[in-house]
Write an enzyme that holds these catalytic residues in place. Sequence first.
Site, PDB file in Angstrom:
ATOM      1  N   SER A 177       0.847  -1.188   0.000  1.00 36.59           N
ATOM      2  CA  SER A 177       0.000   0.000   0.000  1.00 36.59           C
ATOM      3  C   SER A 177       0.880   1.234   0.000  1.00 36.59           C
ATOM      4  O   SER A 177       1.974   1.237   0.563  1.00 36.59           O
ATOM      5  CB  SER A 177      -0.934   0.016   1.219  1.00 36.59           C
ATOM      6  OG  SER A 177      -1.852   1.093   1.125  1.00 36.59           O
ATOM      7  N   SER A 178       0.381   2.291  -0.642  1.00 32.97           N
ATOM      8  CA  SER A 178       1.166   3.514  -0.742  1.00 32.97           C
ATOM      9  C   SER A 178       0.248   4.716  -0.843  1.00 32.97           C
ATOM     10  O   SER A 178      -0.950   4.586  -1.074  1.00 32.97           O
ATOM     11  CB  SER A 178       2.093   3.459  -1.964  1.00 32.97           C
ATOM     12  OG  SER A 178       1.328   3.415  -3.153  1.00 32.97           O
TER      13      SER A 178
END
Length: 365
Positions: free
Chosen positions: A103-104
């Site tokens: 995730s970013s």
Amino acid sequence: MGAHGDEHTPDLYPPDDAAAAEARAALVRGIAAAGALADPAWRAAFEAVPRHVFVPYYFVSRPGGWDRLWYGDPDPARRRRWLRGAYGDAPLATRIRDGELVSSSSQPSLMARMLAELEVRDGDRVLEIGAGTGYNAALLAHRLGDERVTSVDLDPEITESARGHLATAGYRPTVVTGDGARGVPGRAPYDAIIATCTLTSVPAAWPAQCRPGARILVPLAGGLLSLRVAGSVLGPARGSDPGLGQDSGQQPRAPEEARGRWAEGRFLPTAAYFVPLRGLPGARHPGHRPPGAPPARAGGDELLQFLLTLTAGILDPREALSLWEQEARPGRERFGVTVAADDRQWAWLDDPAGPYVWPLGSERG
């Protein structure tokens, strides 16, 4: 790889102080100077939403692993570095699992371009695929209102974290834990769907949950695909709320008329690399390249890599290179995708009924 508890407790969130406000203003000026914030409503959203609240910590790569930066570091220099990164115009790695990015927080200027491309109007309902940190949902909620924004993610840790970030920043859109490939039919119909994760094809559920004329924006093959939805629709009137709970597992079937929906559109010129959508068969890392290599004369051209990824499993890399050279090295905007009502979908060059057409999704191979 770092505690999760510090991102859920409101009194442990970083304050929105003068230093953060100054950094946020500088980021907005930079994005606006690049031409990505022409709409005053979106500029107001970026000015108001504190990105640093959504990234109380993040990771930067270093030889052999990752370095964790967070707002509560006892070293003042590292705290300043954390804040600079939070308001830098760059993506931030926010969740690492077994050494892999899962995730970013996307690059803010790319987010601004994607949001502008949705062409939303007051009263529109938007579905976001991939909750991430919650920052993009906050921007949407600031522009449209909490009740008109739905965000979905498969990972309960991500959705729990996103809700905490959103609540701390003062926003409460609907955040659903579920398979984004299935959409969220209980909150449909939507006027726009935006995905913040890369795909290899467009899930059939998405056009079926949209109103005619809706925009679907999808990262695919290292580009941004912009689709328009056509067909009839039955569903709640604009502005109504079906009352689906935030974690409801309810998956009502789409109305019969929705099954006749189809979508078509072209890629934007912009490159876009995201974490892949989990739960979708065939999902690949955004850095994936098809097997085989074109001749050396192709070099490392990024547009050729786009074509190789888009045609992976259909065209041999040498055939793709031949097509690319024959067509004068076409840019992304010459390519498009059609998603038929029967779930068939195909990519094309210049014309959906032209000579250069190849299947996507389940039709591959």
